[in-house]
Design a protein around this motif. Structure first.
Motif, PDB file in Angstrom:
ATOM      1  N   LEU A  81       0.980  -1.152   0.037  1.00 50.72           N
ATOM      2  CA  LEU A  81       0.051  -0.060  -0.099  1.00 50.72           C
ATOM      3  C   LEU A  81       0.818   1.270   0.082  1.00 50.72           C
ATOM      4  O   LEU A  81       0.418   2.331  -0.823  1.00 50.72           O
ATOM      5  N   ASN A  82       2.058   1.233   0.552  1.00 51.49           N
ATOM      6  CA  ASN A  82       3.118   2.201   0.422  1.00 51.49           C
ATOM      7  C   ASN A  82       3.562   2.433  -0.929  1.00 51.49           C
ATOM      8  O   ASN A  82       3.619   3.568  -1.438  1.00 51.49           O
ATOM      9  N   ALA A  83       3.480   1.504  -1.456  1.00 54.24           N
ATOM     10  CA  ALA A  83       3.979   1.321  -3.047  1.00 54.24           C
ATOM     11  C   ALA A  83       3.005   2.106  -3.841  1.00 54.24           C
ATOM     12  O   ALA A  83       3.078   2.806  -4.895  1.00 54.24           O
ATOM     13  N   VAL A  84       1.662   2.088  -3.455  1.00 49.88           N
ATOM     14  CA  VAL A  84       0.476   2.579  -4.172  1.00 49.88           C
ATOM     15  C   VAL A  84       0.681   4.182  -3.969  1.00 49.88           C
ATOM     16  O   VAL A  84       0.399   4.968  -4.888  1.00 49.88           O
ATOM     17  N   SER A  85       0.999   4.618  -2.718  1.00 47.83           N
ATOM     18  CA  SER A  85       1.164   5.815  -2.518  1.00 47.83           C
ATOM     19  C   SER A  85       2.381   6.252  -3.372  1.00 47.83           C
ATOM     20  O   SER A  85       2.279   7.649  -3.635  1.00 47.83           O
ATOM     21  N   ALA A  86       3.467   5.838  -3.552  1.00 48.51           N
ATOM     22  CA  ALA A  86       4.517   6.244  -4.357  1.00 48.51           C
ATOM     23  C   ALA A  86       4.147   6.139  -5.793  1.00 48.51           C
ATOM     24  O   ALA A  86       4.542   7.282  -6.477  1.00 48.51           O
ATOM     25  N   ALA A  87       3.395   5.504  -6.225  1.00 44.42           N
ATOM     26  CA  ALA A  87       2.642   5.427  -7.580  1.00 44.42           C
ATOM     27  C   ALA A  87       1.994   6.496  -7.698  1.00 44.42           C
ATOM     28  O   ALA A  87       1.775   7.251  -8.702  1.00 44.42           O
ATOM     29  N   LYS A  88       1.080   7.104  -6.759  1.00 46.36           N
ATOM     30  CA  LYS A  88       0.304   8.170  -7.036  1.00 46.36           C
ATOM     31  C   LYS A  88       0.994   9.548  -6.842  1.00 46.36           C
ATOM     32  O   LYS A  88       0.766  10.422  -7.439  1.00 46.36           O
ATOM     33  N   ALA A  89       2.204   9.411  -6.212  1.00 49.55           N
ATOM     34  CA  ALA A  89       3.168  10.522  -6.319  1.00 49.55           C
ATOM     35  C   ALA A  89       3.683  10.822  -7.473  1.00 49.55           C
ATOM     36  O   ALA A  89       4.515  11.995  -7.624  1.00 49.55           O
ATOM     37  N   ILE A  90       3.695  10.059  -8.465  1.00 47.62           N
ATOM     38  CA  ILE A  90       4.114  10.037  -9.831  1.00 47.62           C
ATOM     39  C   ILE A  90       3.539  11.257 -10.632  1.00 47.62           C
ATOM     40  O   ILE A  90       3.906  12.050 -11.541  1.00 47.62           O
ATOM     41  N   GLY A  91       2.040  11.350 -10.309  1.00 45.13           N
ATOM     42  CA  GLY A  91       1.081  12.159 -11.006  1.00 45.13           C
ATOM     43  C   GLY A  91      -0.141  12.062 -10.350  1.00 45.13           C
ATOM     44  O   GLY A  91      -0.640  10.792 -10.090  1.00 45.13           O
ATOM     45  N   GLU A  92      -0.936  13.173 -10.442  1.00 41.25           N
ATOM     46  CA  GLU A  92      -2.302  13.081  -9.853  1.00 41.25           C
ATOM     47  C   GLU A  92      -3.314  12.333 -10.906  1.00 41.25           C
ATOM     48  O   GLU A  92      -4.260  11.730 -10.414  1.00 41.25           O
ATOM     49  N   ASP A  93      -2.790  12.470 -12.062  1.00 44.05           N
ATOM     50  CA  ASP A  93      -3.776  11.618 -13.081  1.00 44.05           C
ATOM     51  C   ASP A  93      -3.235  10.283 -13.377  1.00 44.05           C
ATOM     52  O   ASP A  93      -3.685   9.575 -14.145  1.00 44.05           O
ATOM     53  N   ASN A  94      -2.284   9.732 -12.619  1.00 39.89           N
ATOM     54  CA  ASN A  94      -1.981   8.337 -12.644  1.00 39.89           C
ATOM     55  C   ASN A  94      -3.037   7.529 -12.173  1.00 39.89           C
ATOM     56  O   ASN A  94      -3.653   7.335 -11.236  1.00 39.89           O
ATOM     57  N   SER A  95      -3.058   6.369 -13.184  1.00 37.25           N
ATOM     58  CA  SER A  95      -4.159   5.323 -13.054  1.00 37.25           C
ATOM     59  C   SER A  95      -3.547   4.151 -12.399  1.00 37.25           C
ATOM     60  O   SER A  95      -2.238   3.725 -13.133  1.00 37.25           O
ATOM     61  N   VAL A  96      -3.723   3.876 -11.311  1.00 38.74           N
ATOM     62  CA  VAL A  96      -3.031   2.730 -10.546  1.00 38.74           C
ATOM     63  C   VAL A  96      -3.532   1.389 -10.529  1.00 38.74           C
ATOM     64  O   VAL A  96      -4.869   1.331 -10.010  1.00 38.74           O
TER      65      VAL A  96
END
Length: 389
Positions: A81-96
């Protein structure tokens, strides 16, 4: 640079054209113009300019990220779940998308809970196969390769755990890209910070390669949202088509067993309080004092590499550069000298308390509170005065 500006404006007016296609046309036309005017081969420094332009053009495309998820007993591990937070930090429009693999009811329970475990998860991908029952590198790397070829993700992210360190490099080799490991901060979509020299220096890395950009992230550097609404609409759950999943290269390693300690103490990597012992405890028998203290505090037990090498405790309790990276609210170090390799694994702790009879021990340089005393007197006194949970 006016030609570059005009090219970017043309790019923004035709977003349906893939960045790679647009970039190749732009570079080809530019080289033809320059060579026809100068009658020479294109200068070498043009390549660095084109590389910069390419990374910027990629930002016009839709960003989507695949997160490799770990699960146990029907729950997704917090590090994923921390990795998901990191993925979202790449960009607000990022689809995870979160990828879970395994078999049986535990996988289905984990997928169901994962769908509402983090507000940034857009989709949960489930790969249900007996071949993926255990987290071995070979089948997981093949799975990541298969999913990437079908979906074409911009990023693939995993926690920098034993699982992530095992799977991601092999998957990166299959996809012919270079992974960036142990990322602690994301400055831009393709600009990252990672520690080097056991955390004594920070390195800024810009990724200029082809998709996907593959990362392992340090879970302690990317916190979960404090106001996550677990009652919000759950993400969709989709099955991964494994009809073309090959098993030709999956026999290079075999799962034997999983050995874990039967204890009610929290997991070392996610505990709010960690009590760590070093070589100063002198024996495995004395480590039991530390375990009693951990039980009273509701803490996890850790150890230095010196204590592990001396066989005081098993190596899954090791904290440090070659062990686990922890960042609890309270970190208590008993008989720990503070070697640089150990500090690399716990320096992000919120409050550090050190007890050592050597006043010159390096651990005191990073400690918030220090006590120069004999730990064999301090621990029994703490056990006596701290009430039961």
């Amino acid at each position: 640079m006016s030609a570059i500006a005009r090219a970017l404006r043309r790019r923004s007016s035709s977003p349906s054209l893939p960045a790679a296609t647009f970039f190749s046309r732009f570079v080809s036309n530019s080289i033809q113009i320059k060579t026809s005017l100068l009658h020479i081969s294109p200068p070498q420094h043009y390549l660095s300019i084109y590389s910069f332009i390419y990374t910027r053009l990629l930002l016009y495309d839709q960003i989507n990220t695949l997160v490799l998820g770990e699960h146990e007993n029907g729950f997704v591990k917090p590090s994923s779940l921390n990795a998901v937070s990191a993925a979202k930090a790449i960009g607000e429009d990022n689809s995870v998308s979160l990828l879970l693999a395994g078999s049986g009811p535990e996988l289905r329970d984990a997928a169901s809970r994962a769908a509402s475990s983090h507000p940034s998860i857009s989709q949960v991908l489930v790969a249900d196969s007996d071949v993926l029952k255990h987290p071995l590198a070979e089948p997981w790397a093949e799975l990541v390769h298969l999913v990437q070829k079908k979906c074409g993700y911009s990023y693939i992210v995993s926690a920098s755990s034993s699982f992530g360190k095992n799977v991601l490099p092999r998957a990166a080799a299959l996809l012919d890209v270079s992974p960036i490991t142990d990322v602690t901060e994301i400055l831009e979509p393709r600009l990252f910070i990672r520690p080097i020299y056991a955390g004594n220096a920070l390195c800024t890395v810009r990724y200029t390669g082809a998709n996907p950009c593959m990362l392992t992230i340090r879970p302690t550097s990317f916190s979960l949202p404090h106001n996550a609404d677990t009652t919000s609409d759950a993400a969709s759950i989709s099955q991964v088509d494994l009809s073309t999943f090959t098993e030709d290269t999956l026999g290079k390693s075999t799962w034997l067993n999983n050995t874990s300690q039967n204890t009610e103490r929290p997991d070392l990597g996610n505990a709010n309080i960690v009590v760590t012992g070093g070589r100063g405890l002198k024996s495995a028998e004395n480590f039991k004092l530390l375990e009693k203290l951990a039980e009273k505090l509701g803490a996890a037990v850790g150890a230095t590499r010196a204590a592990v090498d001396a066989e005081f405790v098993p190596n899954d309790l090791q904290v440090g550069q070659t062990g686990k990276i922890v960042a609890p609210q309270l970190y208590m170090a008993f008989g720990v000298s503070g070697a640089i390799q150990h500090l690399a694994g716990m320096r992000d702790s919120k409050v550090i308390v050190a007890i050592n009879k050597d006043a010159d021990a390096p651990i005191f340089q990073v400690a918030d509170y220090g006590l120069v005393a004999d730990l064999f007197k301090v621990i029994p006194e703490m056990l006596e005065k701290i009430p039961e949970k």
